[in-house]
Scaffold this active site. Sequence first.
Site, PDB file in Angstrom:
ATOM      1  N   ASP A   1       0.906  -1.149  -0.100  1.00  0.00           N
ATOM      2  CA  ASP A   1       0.072   0.060  -0.091  1.00  0.00           C
ATOM      3  C   ASP A   1       0.873   1.232   0.035  1.00  0.00           C
ATOM      4  OD1 ASP A   1      -2.505   1.319   0.436  1.00  0.00           O
ATOM      5  OD2 ASP A   1      -1.557   2.123   2.313  1.00  0.00           O
TER       6      ASP A   1
ATOM      7  N   TYR B   1       3.072   9.949   0.788  1.00  0.00           N
ATOM      8  CA  TYR B   1       3.877   9.225   1.662  1.00  0.00           C
ATOM      9  C   TYR B   1       5.440   9.638   1.116  1.00  0.00           C
ATOM     10  CZ  TYR B   1       0.323   6.164   3.097  1.00  0.00           C
ATOM     11  OH  TYR B   1      -0.945   5.816   3.643  1.00  0.00           O
TER      12      TYR B   1
ATOM     13  N   LYS C   1      -2.296   5.839  -3.907  1.00  0.00           N
ATOM     14  CA  LYS C   1      -3.464   6.938  -3.645  1.00  0.00           C
ATOM     15  C   LYS C   1      -3.247   8.119  -4.282  1.00  0.00           C
ATOM     16  CE  LYS C   1      -3.673   4.743   0.725  1.00  0.00           C
ATOM     17  NZ  LYS C   1      -2.343   4.704   1.313  1.00  0.00           N
TER      18      LYS C   1
ATOM     19  N   HIS D   1      -7.458   9.133  -1.546  1.00  0.00           N
ATOM     20  CA  HIS D   1      -6.752   9.072  -0.396  1.00  0.00           C
ATOM     21  C   HIS D   1      -7.544   9.477   0.779  1.00  0.00           C
ATOM     22  CE1 HIS D   1      -2.662   8.915   1.821  1.00  0.00           C
ATOM     23  NE2 HIS D   1      -3.569   8.581   2.789  1.00  0.00           N
TER      24      HIS D   1
HETATM   25  N1  NAP Z   1      -5.413   5.840   4.214  1.00  0.00           N
HETATM   26  C1  NAP Z   1      -5.062   6.145   5.265  1.00  0.00           C
HETATM   27  O1  NAP Z   1      -5.314   7.495   5.689  1.00  0.00           O
HETATM   28  C2  NAP Z   1      -4.037   5.892   6.108  1.00  0.00           C
HETATM   29  C3  NAP Z   1      -3.599   6.119   7.274  1.00  0.00           C
HETATM   30  C4  NAP Z   1      -2.543   5.478   8.199  1.00  0.00           C
HETATM   31  C5  NAP Z   1      -1.772   4.179   7.638  1.00  0.00           C
HETATM   32  N2  NAP Z   1      -2.328   3.933   6.454  1.00  0.00           N
HETATM   33  C6  NAP Z   1      -1.733   2.741   5.710  1.00  0.00           C
HETATM   34  O2  NAP Z   1      -1.739   1.573   6.503  1.00  0.00           O
HETATM   35  C7  NAP Z   1      -0.503   1.111   6.828  1.00  0.00           C
HETATM   36  C8  NAP Z   1      -0.454   0.463   8.142  1.00  0.00           C
HETATM   37  O3  NAP Z   1      -0.665   1.450   9.016  1.00  0.00           O
HETATM   38  P1  NAP Z   1       0.088   1.332  10.773  1.00  0.00           P
HETATM   39  O4  NAP Z   1       1.315   1.709  10.461  1.00  0.00           O
HETATM   40  O5  NAP Z   1      -0.876   2.439  11.536  1.00  0.00           O
HETATM   41  O6  NAP Z   1      -0.243  -0.150  11.161  1.00  0.00           O
HETATM   42  P2  NAP Z   1       0.021  -0.950  12.467  1.00  0.00           P
HETATM   43  O7  NAP Z   1       0.697  -2.365  12.007  1.00  0.00           O
HETATM   44  O8  NAP Z   1      -1.170  -0.964  13.481  1.00  0.00           O
HETATM   45  O9  NAP Z   1       1.095  -0.285  13.327  1.00  0.00           O
HETATM   46  C9  NAP Z   1       2.381  -0.063  13.042  1.00  0.00           C
HETATM   47  C10 NAP Z   1       3.197   0.168  14.290  1.00  0.00           C
HETATM   48  O10 NAP Z   1       3.167  -1.194  14.921  1.00  0.00           O
HETATM   49  C11 NAP Z   1       4.460  -1.506  15.117  1.00  0.00           C
HETATM   50  N3  NAP Z   1       4.507  -3.101  15.062  1.00  0.00           N
HETATM   51  C12 NAP Z   1       4.125  -3.825  13.949  1.00  0.00           C
HETATM   52  N4  NAP Z   1       4.332  -4.956  13.857  1.00  0.00           N
HETATM   53  C13 NAP Z   1       4.230  -5.136  15.176  1.00  0.00           C
HETATM   54  C14 NAP Z   1       4.194  -6.564  15.972  1.00  0.00           C
HETATM   55  N5  NAP Z   1       4.411  -7.564  15.587  1.00  0.00           N
HETATM   56  N6  NAP Z   1       4.280  -6.368  17.379  1.00  0.00           N
HETATM   57  C15 NAP Z   1       4.285  -5.119  17.898  1.00  0.00           C
HETATM   58  N7  NAP Z   1       4.327  -3.940  17.280  1.00  0.00           N
HETATM   59  C16 NAP Z   1       4.122  -3.962  15.955  1.00  0.00           C
HETATM   60  C17 NAP Z   1       5.423  -0.973  14.400  1.00  0.00           C
HETATM   61  O11 NAP Z   1       6.689  -0.668  14.877  1.00  0.00           O
HETATM   62  P3  NAP Z   1       8.118  -0.952  13.935  1.00  0.00           P
HETATM   63  O12 NAP Z   1       7.944  -0.271  12.881  1.00  0.00           O
HETATM   64  O13 NAP Z   1       9.007  -0.230  15.098  1.00  0.00           O
HETATM   65  O14 NAP Z   1       8.286  -2.271  14.086  1.00  0.00           O
HETATM   66  C18 NAP Z   1       4.704   0.530  14.158  1.00  0.00           C
HETATM   67  O15 NAP Z   1       4.973   1.171  15.103  1.00  0.00           O
HETATM   68  C19 NAP Z   1       0.438   2.385   6.537  1.00  0.00           C
HETATM   69  O16 NAP Z   1       1.829   1.869   6.454  1.00  0.00           O
HETATM   70  C20 NAP Z   1      -0.248   2.993   5.480  1.00  0.00           C
HETATM   71  O17 NAP Z   1       0.154   2.367   4.265  1.00  0.00           O
HETATM   72  C21 NAP Z   1      -3.326   4.446   5.625  1.00  0.00           C
END
Ligand code: NAP
Length: 313
Positions: A52, A57, A86, A119
Site C-alpha cells: 500500500d 508518503y 492513492k 486518499h
Molecule cells: N488511508 C490512510 O489515511 C492511512 C492512514 C494510516 C495508515 N495507512 C496505511 O496503513 C499502513 C499500516 O498502518 P499502521 O502503521 O498504523 O499499522 P500498524 O501495523 O497498526 O502499526 C504499525 C506500528 O506497530 C508496530 N508493529 C508492527 N508489527 C508489530 C508487532 N508484530 N508487534 C508489535 N508492534 C508491531 C510498528 O513498529 P516498528 O515499525 O517499530 O516495528 C509500528 O509502530 C500504513 O503503512 C499505510 O500504508 C493509511
Amino acid sequence: MATPDMLRYRRIPLTHGTGAIPALGFGTLIPDPVATRQAVKNALEVGFRHFDCAERYRNEEAVGNAMQDAFKAGTVRREDVFVTTKLWNSNHRPERVKQAFDASRQRLQVDYIDCYLIHTPFAFRPGDEQEPRDERGQVVYDSGVTLIETWRALERLVADRQCKSIGLSDITLEKLKEIVAAARIKPAVVQVESHPYLPEWELLDFCREHGIVLLAFAPLGHGMEPKVLEDPVITAVAKRVNKTPAQVALAWAVQRGTAFLTTSVTPHRIEENFDVSTLPDDAMQEIRDGIRTNIRFNGVVETGVPGFIPRAN
Ligand SMILES: NC(=O)c1ccc[n+]([C@@H]2O[C@H](COP(=O)([O-])OP(=O)(O)OC[C@H]3O[C@@H](n4cnc5c(N)ncnc54)[C@H](OP(=O)(O)O)[C@@H]3O)[C@@H](O)[C@H]2O)c1
C-alpha cells in the site's frame, strides 16, 4: 501430517475490478526512503504480496526500487504483487488526476496499478503543495470540485487499462453510500482505520452487501495507547493459541473478511506479521463480544489532514 494453515495466502477476488487482493498487506507509510526500501525488501522475502503506497508518503520510488530488485532477481513476478496507491487531496480536480496517477506509476516503476484510491474525500487547494495553508495556518480546502467528479476521473483511468481497480479511503459510511449510488464503476476497495478497538461492523456489512473489500489500516492500533496488543482479551487468546497478540489481531482481521495493512521496519516483526494462522471460532467470538473499548486513533477521516493523534494519559 497436519494440513498447513493457508490463511496467510488468502486472496479476495475483486467484484468491481480485475484480480484478487491479498488479504495480508504491507503498508509503506515509513518516513525514511532507505528504511522503506529495506522494509519492502524484507516484506517481499517473507511473503507479503500486497503493498500500500501513496503519493503523500513521498517514498513511492523507494518502494518501486525494492520491487524492481525482486523482479530483476526473479524471486517475485510483477503479476504476483498487488500494488495500491492513492491520489492526494491537492489533486482532486479531474484534470489533475491522470497526471498524478502517471507520476505515481512512474515512481513505482510499474506498467499498471492494481488499485488506485482517493486518499481522503477532502479536496485541498489544487497544486503541488500537499498541505496548502492560509496565513492563519488553516488548511485551504477546494470547494470547486465534488467527490463524484474526482471519482469519474478515476473511472476513466480504469477505461485506459493502466488501473485495474479503484476505491476510496478515509470515507464515512454515509459518503460511501453516495458514491456507490452514483458510480458507474463501483469501488472495489475501501481503506479505513480498523482494529479490535474500531471494528467498523456496520461499514463492513455494507461493504459485504455491495461486493467491496474493506482494507483495514492500523490493524495493530498503530502501537498507540490504549494498546490493542495489551488488551486482556487479545493477550488471553494469544496465550491459548500460542501466537503473539499481533498475530491474533491480524488473523482476526482476515477471518472476519477484511484485508489488512500492517507496517514495521523491524525484520522479526515483519516475519511475525506474515506468520498468521486461523483462530478457532470461539476466539473470534470472544474478540467480538469481549472487547468494549472503542477508539479511533487517526483523525484524517474528520479533516483530510493525516495523522495519528496521541491521547493524553
Ligand atoms: N488511508 C490512510 O489515511 C492511512 C492512514 C494510516 C495508515 N495507512 C496505511 O496503513 C499502513 C499500516 O498502518 P499502521 O502503521 O498504523 O499499522 P500498524 O501495523 O497498526 O502499526 C504499525 C506500528 O506497530 C508496530 N508493529 C508492527 N508489527 C508489530 C508487532 N508484530 N508487534 C508489535 N508492534 C508491531 C510498528 O513498529 P516498528 O515499525 O517499530 O516495528 C509500528 O509502530 C500504513 O503503512 C499505510 O500504508 C493509511
